[in-house]
Motif scaffolding. Structure first.
Motif, PDB file in Angstrom:
ATOM      1  N   VAL A 216       0.837  -1.197   0.000  1.00 26.17           N
ATOM      2  CA  VAL A 216       0.000   0.000   0.000  1.00 26.17           C
ATOM      3  C   VAL A 216       0.877   1.254   0.000  1.00 26.17           C
ATOM      4  CG1 VAL A 216      -1.675   1.342   1.348  1.00 26.17           C
ATOM      5  CG2 VAL A 216      -1.920  -1.140   1.171  1.00 26.17           C
ATOM      6  N   LEU A 217       1.913   1.243   0.824  1.00 27.69           N
ATOM      7  CA  LEU A 217       2.740   2.436   1.003  1.00 27.69           C
ATOM      8  C   LEU A 217       3.572   2.792  -0.227  1.00 27.69           C
ATOM      9  CD1 LEU A 217       3.774   1.786   4.687  1.00 27.69           C
ATOM     10  CD2 LEU A 217       2.471   3.761   3.850  1.00 27.69           C
ATOM     11  N   LEU A 218       4.103   1.800  -0.945  1.00 31.19           N
ATOM     12  CA  LEU A 218       4.899   2.114  -2.141  1.00 31.19           C
ATOM     13  C   LEU A 218       4.081   2.871  -3.183  1.00 31.19           C
ATOM     14  CD1 LEU A 218       7.172  -0.997  -2.639  1.00 31.19           C
ATOM     15  CD2 LEU A 218       7.922   1.372  -2.589  1.00 31.19           C
ATOM     16  N   PRO A 219       2.907   2.356  -3.573  1.00 33.00           N
ATOM     17  CA  PRO A 219       2.127   3.140  -4.537  1.00 33.00           C
ATOM     18  C   PRO A 219       1.676   4.495  -3.983  1.00 33.00           C
ATOM     19  CG  PRO A 219       1.265   0.890  -4.376  1.00 33.00           C
ATOM     20  CD  PRO A 219       2.323   1.040  -3.336  1.00 33.00           C
ATOM     21  N   LEU A 220       1.329   4.541  -2.695  1.00 35.10           N
ATOM     22  CA  LEU A 220       0.949   5.832  -2.110  1.00 35.10           C
ATOM     23  C   LEU A 220       2.105   6.823  -2.166  1.00 35.10           C
ATOM     24  CD1 LEU A 220      -1.185   5.177   1.108  1.00 35.10           C
ATOM     25  CD2 LEU A 220      -1.906   6.202  -1.062  1.00 35.10           C
ATOM     26  N   ALA A 221       3.322   6.341  -1.940  1.00 35.32           N
ATOM     27  CA  ALA A 221       4.489   7.225  -1.982  1.00 35.32           C
ATOM     28  C   ALA A 221       4.727   7.776  -3.386  1.00 35.32           C
ATOM     29  CB  ALA A 221       5.730   6.502  -1.462  1.00 35.32           C
ATOM     30  N   ASP A 222       4.287   7.048  -4.420  1.00 33.76           N
ATOM     31  CA  ASP A 222       4.394   7.559  -5.791  1.00 33.76           C
ATOM     32  C   ASP A 222       3.535   8.802  -5.979  1.00 33.76           C
ATOM     33  OD1 ASP A 222       6.060   5.520  -6.702  1.00 33.76           O
ATOM     34  OD2 ASP A 222       4.507   4.497  -7.872  1.00 33.76           O
ATOM     35  N   ILE A 223       2.363   8.830  -5.349  1.00 30.01           N
ATOM     36  CA  ILE A 223       1.398   9.897  -5.644  1.00 30.01           C
ATOM     37  C   ILE A 223       1.222  10.902  -4.510  1.00 30.01           C
ATOM     38  CG2 ILE A 223       0.119   8.516  -7.323  1.00 30.01           C
ATOM     39  CD1 ILE A 223      -2.033   8.074  -5.123  1.00 30.01           C
ATOM     40  N   ALA A 224       1.572  10.511  -3.278  1.00 32.28           N
ATOM     41  CA  ALA A 224       1.319  11.406  -2.135  1.00 32.28           C
ATOM     42  C   ALA A 224       2.307  11.150  -1.006  1.00 32.28           C
ATOM     43  CB  ALA A 224      -0.109  11.212  -1.640  1.00 32.28           C
ATOM     44  N   PRO A 225       3.629  11.277  -1.269  1.00 33.50           N
ATOM     45  CA  PRO A 225       4.608  10.962  -0.228  1.00 33.50           C
ATOM     46  C   PRO A 225       4.484  11.838   1.017  1.00 33.50           C
ATOM     47  CG  PRO A 225       5.672  12.094  -2.060  1.00 33.50           C
ATOM     48  CD  PRO A 225       4.261  11.765  -2.485  1.00 33.50           C
ATOM     49  N   GLY A 226       3.982  13.059   0.835  1.00 36.82           N
ATOM     50  CA  GLY A 226       3.850  13.975   1.960  1.00 36.82           C
ATOM     51  C   GLY A 226       2.515  13.922   2.661  1.00 36.82           C
ATOM     52  N   ALA A 227       1.623  13.056   2.191  1.00 35.96           N
ATOM     53  CA  ALA A 227       0.287  12.984   2.793  1.00 35.96           C
ATOM     54  C   ALA A 227       0.393  12.561   4.249  1.00 35.96           C
ATOM     55  CB  ALA A 227      -0.597  12.011   2.021  1.00 35.96           C
ATOM     56  N   MET A 228      -0.322  13.282   5.099  1.00 37.60           N
ATOM     57  CA  MET A 228      -0.389  12.947   6.523  1.00 37.60           C
ATOM     58  C   MET A 228      -1.649  12.126   6.749  1.00 37.60           C
ATOM     59  SD  MET A 228       2.193  14.018   8.258  1.00 37.60           S
ATOM     60  CE  MET A 228       1.542  13.834   9.897  1.00 37.60           C
ATOM     61  N   LEU A 229      -1.453  10.927   7.275  1.00 43.26           N
ATOM     62  CA  LEU A 229      -2.578  10.050   7.582  1.00 43.26           C
ATOM     63  C   LEU A 229      -2.864  10.175   9.071  1.00 43.26           C
ATOM     64  CD1 LEU A 229      -1.422   6.974   5.481  1.00 43.26           C
ATOM     65  CD2 LEU A 229      -2.984   8.817   4.808  1.00 43.26           C
ATOM     66  N   ALA A 230      -4.047  10.650   9.398  1.00 37.43           N
ATOM     67  CA  ALA A 230      -4.412  10.935  10.783  1.00 37.43           C
ATOM     68  C   ALA A 230      -4.112   9.748  11.696  1.00 37.43           C
ATOM     69  CB  ALA A 230      -5.889  11.309  10.868  1.00 37.43           C
ATOM     70  N   GLY A 231      -3.361  10.013  12.747  1.00 37.14           N
ATOM     71  CA  GLY A 231      -3.047   8.992  13.737  1.00 37.14           C
ATOM     72  C   GLY A 231      -1.969   8.016  13.308  1.00 37.14           C
ATOM     73  N   GLN A 232      -1.448   8.175  12.066  1.00 35.38           N
ATOM     74  CA  GLN A 232      -0.456   7.227  11.559  1.00 35.38           C
ATOM     75  C   GLN A 232       0.865   7.895  11.188  1.00 35.38           C
ATOM     76  OE1 GLN A 232      -2.351   5.047   8.365  1.00 35.38           O
ATOM     77  NE2 GLN A 232      -3.815   4.092   9.751  1.00 35.38           N
ATOM     78  N   GLY A 233       0.789   9.058  10.576  1.00 38.20           N
ATOM     79  CA  GLY A 233       2.001   9.759  10.173  1.00 38.20           C
ATOM     80  C   GLY A 233       2.024  10.037   8.684  1.00 38.20           C
ATOM     81  N   LYS A 234       3.195  10.476   8.224  1.00 38.46           N
ATOM     82  CA  LYS A 234       3.394  10.838   6.822  1.00 38.46           C
ATOM     83  C   LYS A 234       3.729   9.584   6.017  1.00 38.46           C
ATOM     84  CE  LYS A 234       6.943  13.410   5.689  1.00 38.46           C
ATOM     85  NZ  LYS A 234       7.831  14.552   5.438  1.00 38.46           N
ATOM     86  N   VAL A 235       3.153   9.478   4.819  1.00 40.18           N
ATOM     87  CA  VAL A 235       3.337   8.301   3.967  1.00 40.18           C
ATOM     88  C   VAL A 235       4.821   7.958   3.796  1.00 40.18           C
ATOM     89  CG1 VAL A 235       3.077   7.429   1.600  1.00 40.18           C
ATOM     90  CG2 VAL A 235       1.131   8.504   2.762  1.00 40.18           C
ATOM     91  N   ALA A 236       5.661   8.932   3.459  1.00 39.18           N
ATOM     92  CA  ALA A 236       7.086   8.656   3.229  1.00 39.18           C
ATOM     93  C   ALA A 236       7.749   8.098   4.483  1.00 39.18           C
ATOM     94  CB  ALA A 236       7.805   9.912   2.753  1.00 39.18           C
ATOM     95  N   ASP A 237       7.393   8.624   5.651  1.00 39.46           N
ATOM     96  CA  ASP A 237       7.971   8.129   6.905  1.00 39.46           C
ATOM     97  C   ASP A 237       7.494   6.709   7.207  1.00 39.46           C
ATOM     98  OD1 ASP A 237       9.210  10.589   7.184  1.00 39.46           O
ATOM     99  OD2 ASP A 237       7.692  11.367   8.571  1.00 39.46           O
ATOM    100  N   LEU A 238       6.218   6.431   6.937  1.00 41.98           N
ATOM    101  CA  LEU A 238       5.691   5.089   7.157  1.00 41.98           C
ATOM    102  C   LEU A 238       6.380   4.086   6.233  1.00 41.98           C
ATOM    103  CD1 LEU A 238       1.897   5.950   7.455  1.00 41.98           C
ATOM    104  CD2 LEU A 238       3.428   5.274   9.320  1.00 41.98           C
ATOM    105  N   LEU A 239       6.610   4.491   4.971  1.00 41.60           N
ATOM    106  CA  LEU A 239       7.281   3.606   4.019  1.00 41.60           C
ATOM    107  C   LEU A 239       8.688   3.261   4.489  1.00 41.60           C
ATOM    108  CD1 LEU A 239       7.456   2.070   1.358  1.00 41.60           C
ATOM    109  CD2 LEU A 239       8.023   4.241   0.225  1.00 41.60           C
ATOM    110  N   ALA A 240       9.373   4.237   5.086  1.00 40.60           N
ATOM    111  CA  ALA A 240      10.732   3.991   5.579  1.00 40.60           C
ATOM    112  C   ALA A 240      10.755   2.940   6.688  1.00 40.60           C
ATOM    113  CB  ALA A 240      11.357   5.296   6.072  1.00 40.60           C
ATOM    114  N   GLY A 241       9.614   2.691   7.315  1.00 39.57           N
ATOM    115  CA  GLY A 241       9.546   1.751   8.422  1.00 39.57           C
ATOM    116  C   GLY A 241       9.143   0.335   8.045  1.00 39.57           C
ATOM    117  N   VAL A 242       8.961   0.051   6.736  1.00 34.59           N
ATOM    118  CA  VAL A 242       8.577  -1.302   6.318  1.00 34.59           C
ATOM    119  C   VAL A 242       9.589  -1.860   5.322  1.00 34.59           C
ATOM    120  CG1 VAL A 242       6.097  -0.928   6.683  1.00 34.59           C
ATOM    121  CG2 VAL A 242       7.087  -0.523   4.420  1.00 34.59           C
ATOM    122  N   ASP A 243       9.623  -3.168   5.214  1.00 38.46           N
ATOM    123  CA  ASP A 243      10.481  -3.843   4.247  1.00 38.46           C
ATOM    124  C   ASP A 243       9.723  -3.948   2.930  1.00 38.46           C
ATOM    125  OD1 ASP A 243      12.084  -5.464   2.726  1.00 38.46           O
ATOM    126  OD2 ASP A 243      12.017  -7.186   4.093  1.00 38.46           O
TER     127      ASP A 243
END
Length: 161
Positions: free
Chosen positions: A126-153
């Motif tokens: 989910v995060l890889l495609p989201l980072a293509d289109i909205a890396p700076g999007a803030m997801l309420a209660g979760q954080g920024k897409v790019a930061d979340l992507l950095a936390g997964v393999d």
């Protein structure tokens, strides 16, 4: 008034790439929905039930005048129009899966809908495609897409040409 919503797409049965493209076009032609961004396609390993084909996943951003539940209804209708039968099996093979990931900065938690989608932070597919289109999007209660992507393999998620 319009809201930008983020939608995840996927499938692993049949000609998935063509079906995803056709589903994106169908959503773009739905009254009250306009596709404004589209990610690359990614080949990703199955989640949950591992005994099934790899998935192809993508994400889109849409501007919509529909409320969140109306948008969910449009997504479910689009799935059905492409042959998706929701039989209650979680994480099983499917022709088409459309998930409402985020609806602006709105938080919804009711019997039909939870947004932002609660498992985004653990899902590279989910995060890889989201980072293509909205890396700076803030997801309420979760954080920024790019930061979340950095936390997964995401090593097993392969962008497709």
């Amino acid at each position: 008034m319009s809201v930008v919503a983020l939608i995840g797409l996927g499938g692993n049965l049949g000609d998935v790439r063509s079906r995803l493209g056709a589903a994106i076009d169908a959503l773009d032609g739905t009254p009250g929905i306009r596709v404004v961004a589209r990610s690359r396609f990614y080949r990703t390993p199955p989640w949950g039930n591992l005994d099934q084909p790899d998935f192809i996943n993508a994400a889109i951003a849409v501007e919509t005048s529909l409320d969140a539940h109306g948008l969910l209804d449009a997504l479910l209708a689009t799935e059905r129009s492409f042959g998706r039968v929701r039989d209650g099996e979680r994480w099983g093979p499917r022709t088409l899966d459309l998930d409402l990931l985020a609806y602006g900065d709105t938080v919804i938690h009711d019997e039909r809908l939870v947004v932002p989608h609660p498992r985004i932070p653990e899902r590279a597919f989910v995060l890889l495609p989201l980072a293509d289109i909205a890396p700076g999007a803030m997801l309420a209660g979760q954080g920024k897409v790019a930061d979340l992507l950095a936390g997964v393999d995401s090593a097993e998620c392969i962008p497709l040409a």
